[in-house]
Enzyme design. Structure first.
Site, short mmCIF file in Angstrom:
data_model
loop_
_atom_site.label_atom_id
_atom_site.label_comp_id
_atom_site.label_asym_id
_atom_site.label_seq_id
_atom_site.Cartn_x
_atom_site.Cartn_y
_atom_site.Cartn_z
N TYR A 103 0.80 -1.23 0.00
CA TYR A 103 0.00 0.00 0.00
C TYR A 103 0.83 1.28 0.00
O TYR A 103 0.51 2.22 0.71
CB TYR A 103 -0.91 0.05 1.24
N TYR A 158 -14.85 -3.65 3.22
CA TYR A 158 -13.52 -4.20 2.95
C TYR A 158 -13.50 -5.66 3.39
O TYR A 158 -13.82 -5.96 4.55
CB TYR A 158 -12.42 -3.42 3.69
N ASP A 162 -18.39 -10.97 8.27
CA ASP A 162 -16.93 -10.86 8.25
C ASP A 162 -16.52 -10.15 9.55
O ASP A 162 -16.55 -8.93 9.64
CB ASP A 162 -16.48 -10.07 7.02
N LYS A 183 -7.38 -11.80 12.16
CA LYS A 183 -6.71 -10.73 12.92
C LYS A 183 -6.36 -11.10 14.36
O LYS A 183 -5.32 -11.69 14.58
CB LYS A 183 -7.54 -9.45 12.81
C1 LIG Z 1 -8.08 -7.42 7.56
C2 LIG Z 1 -9.42 -7.82 7.04
C3 LIG Z 1 -9.56 -8.81 6.06
C4 LIG Z 1 -8.36 -9.49 5.42
O1 LIG Z 1 -7.59 -10.20 6.32
P1 LIG Z 1 -6.05 -10.53 5.95
O2 LIG Z 1 -5.59 -11.36 7.09
O3 LIG Z 1 -5.37 -9.22 5.82
O4 LIG Z 1 -6.08 -11.28 4.66
C5 LIG Z 1 -10.84 -9.15 5.65
N1 LIG Z 1 -11.92 -8.56 6.18
C6 LIG Z 1 -11.83 -7.60 7.14
C7 LIG Z 1 -13.08 -7.00 7.69
C8 LIG Z 1 -10.58 -7.20 7.58
O5 LIG Z 1 -10.49 -6.22 8.49
#
Ligand SMILES: *Cc1c(COP(=O)(O)O)cnc(C)c1O
Length: 432
Positions: free
Chosen positions: A26, A154, A248, A277
């Protein structure tokens, strides 16, 4: 070559190796400010090569929920390292994965009982997409391969996950020939919006596999909040139209919003949930896609073609599972959720002075997430640098400065973090 941490930190030549060989995410590497040289972590601090200690306002992208170097996680990972660092998961199982799956199922609401362990958040979204599409196929419903995602969403950087991100803000233009075509709509804010979505779903549900949402907080797409009622409304509509709901919770999971999972604040059980995460307490890459009994049932029969066709090489890595189990221990033994809830008030009060600045349009807080939104973000390197001079690490993006600190930060250091941000924003605003 000996690359022990001791030797590395005493030898500045690694910076030349970095400049010559690392490809950073990025950023336009030609013009970006030089990245921070971090050689160690401790508590809520990043320790720079020259010995300076910065309060980490980002918790390393939402991950370090217990702060850094927690001795319990270290101990559990060391024991697992001695016993078995890794085995393939095809045809093999191990106790760390089994314990972790059972504990996640216990913590998650409803019948979210079947856990697919993978290696990163984006991959867990890819797995959720494949699960949703194949769920309908296995039940004899063809043509349901599209997804509905929302503005400012996202969901990750891999191509499937990227197709679900907001098309305006996530580089879709670069990859338009590559990406799957999904449906994107504004996120409903009230009953009227939900009625309009209801009507849209009447026409479009037959081509949809699932609706995907980041519950309560949309993260990297803009740090936008929505109400539990909106989430409940979406759940109702998905059930009514026979479309799966994917939550998500990669960013919101594990206490960030003040409850273990954001869905719980709305009493909503999604059909599939993505976790990542903070799953390993910020120590290793691991993610999970968890399905309800009903979703799993569509795969569990005598037809070989109904098997889920996915299996990353490092899925369910035992070291990462050990870290995740140790992290869940800490949620049981330390007051982590209370700390997250307390942080909401501390961040709200601490960041509030920013609201008086002419260039600030909004200051908002939800759980352990604080956001200072500005009219137009500029001079980002100066903001970062001013933060570093005041002993904090922040990384502004889009139209905001935001913090997602370790949940263990405590009121004093959180206050210090907020005061530094207020000073930085004052300085930035005055120079505008
Ligand atoms: C960080 C994130 C992802 C992607 O996870 P990575 O481990 O970076 O591949 C997907 N969805 C959300 C909501 C995120 O915050």
């Amino acid at each position: 070559m000996n690359v022990s941490p001791d030797r590395l930190s005493g030898d500045a030549s690694w910076r030349q190796d970095a400049a010559a060989h690392l490809w950073m995410p990025y950023c336009q590497m030609k013009t970006a400010a030089p990245p921070l040289p971090v050689v160690a972590t401790e508590d809520v601090y990043l320790i720079l090569e020259d010995g300076r200690r910065l309060i980490d306002g980002m918790a390393s992208w939402w991950t370090a929920c217990h702060g850094y170097n927690h001795p319990h996680i270290a101990r559990c990972v060391e024991q697992q390292l001695a016993a078995m660092p890794h085995v393939m998961f095809g045809g093999i199982q191990h106790p760390q994965a089994a314990r972790l799956a059972a504990r996640l199922a216990e913590l998650l609401p409803g019948t979210l009982n079947r856990v697919f362990l993978c290696d990163s958040g984006s991959v867990s979204v890819e797995v959720a997409m494949k699960m949703a599409v194949q769920y309908h196929l296995n039940r004899g419903q063809r043509g349901r391969s599209r997804f509905l995602a929302f503005a400012h969403a996202y969901h990750g950087d891999t191509t499937g996950a990227m197709s679900l991100c907001d098309p305006e803000t996530s580089m879709h233009a670069h990859f338009s020939g590559l990406l799957l075509q999904q449906a994107h709509r504004e996120l409903p804010q009230n009953e009227h919006d939900l009625d309009r979505l209801d009507a849209w779903l009447r026409d479009n549900a037959p081509s949809l596999a699932a609706v995907i949402i980041e519950p309560l907080i949309q993260g990297a797409g803009g740090m936008r909040f929505h109400s539990p009622e909106v989430l409940r409304g979406l759940r109702r509509l998905c059930t009514r139209h026979g479309v799966l709901l994917i939550a998500d919770e990669i960013a919101t999971g594990f206490g960030r919003t003040g409850s273990m999972f954001a869905c719980q604040q709305a009493d909503v059980v999604p059909d599939i949930i993505c976790l990542g995460k903070a799953l390993t307490g910020g120590t290793m890459s691991l993610a999970a896609t968890v399905a309800t009994d009903a979703v799993f049932a569509a795969f569990y029969d005598d037809a070989p073609g109904h098997a889920l066709m996915h299996g990353p090489t490092f899925m369910a890595n035992p070291l990462a599972c050990a870290a995740a189990n140790a992290s869940l221990d800490l949620f049981e033994t330390e007051p982590r959720l209370q700390q997250a809830r307390d942080l909401e008030g501390i961040l709200r009060e601490g960041l509030q002075p920013c609201a008086a600045l002419p260039s600030v349009v909004d200051v908002r807080t939800r759980g352990a997430v604080g956001v200072v939104q500005v009219k137009r973000l500029s001079r980002v390197p100066q903001i970062i640098d001013a933060g570093v001079r005041r002993g904090i690490w922040i990384r502004p993006f889009k139209d905001m400065v935001y913090v997602t600190p370790p949940l263990t930060i405590g009121p004093d250091v959180a206050g210090q973090l907020c005061r530094a941000i207020v000073q930085v924003m004052h300085e930035w605003d005055a120079a505008a």
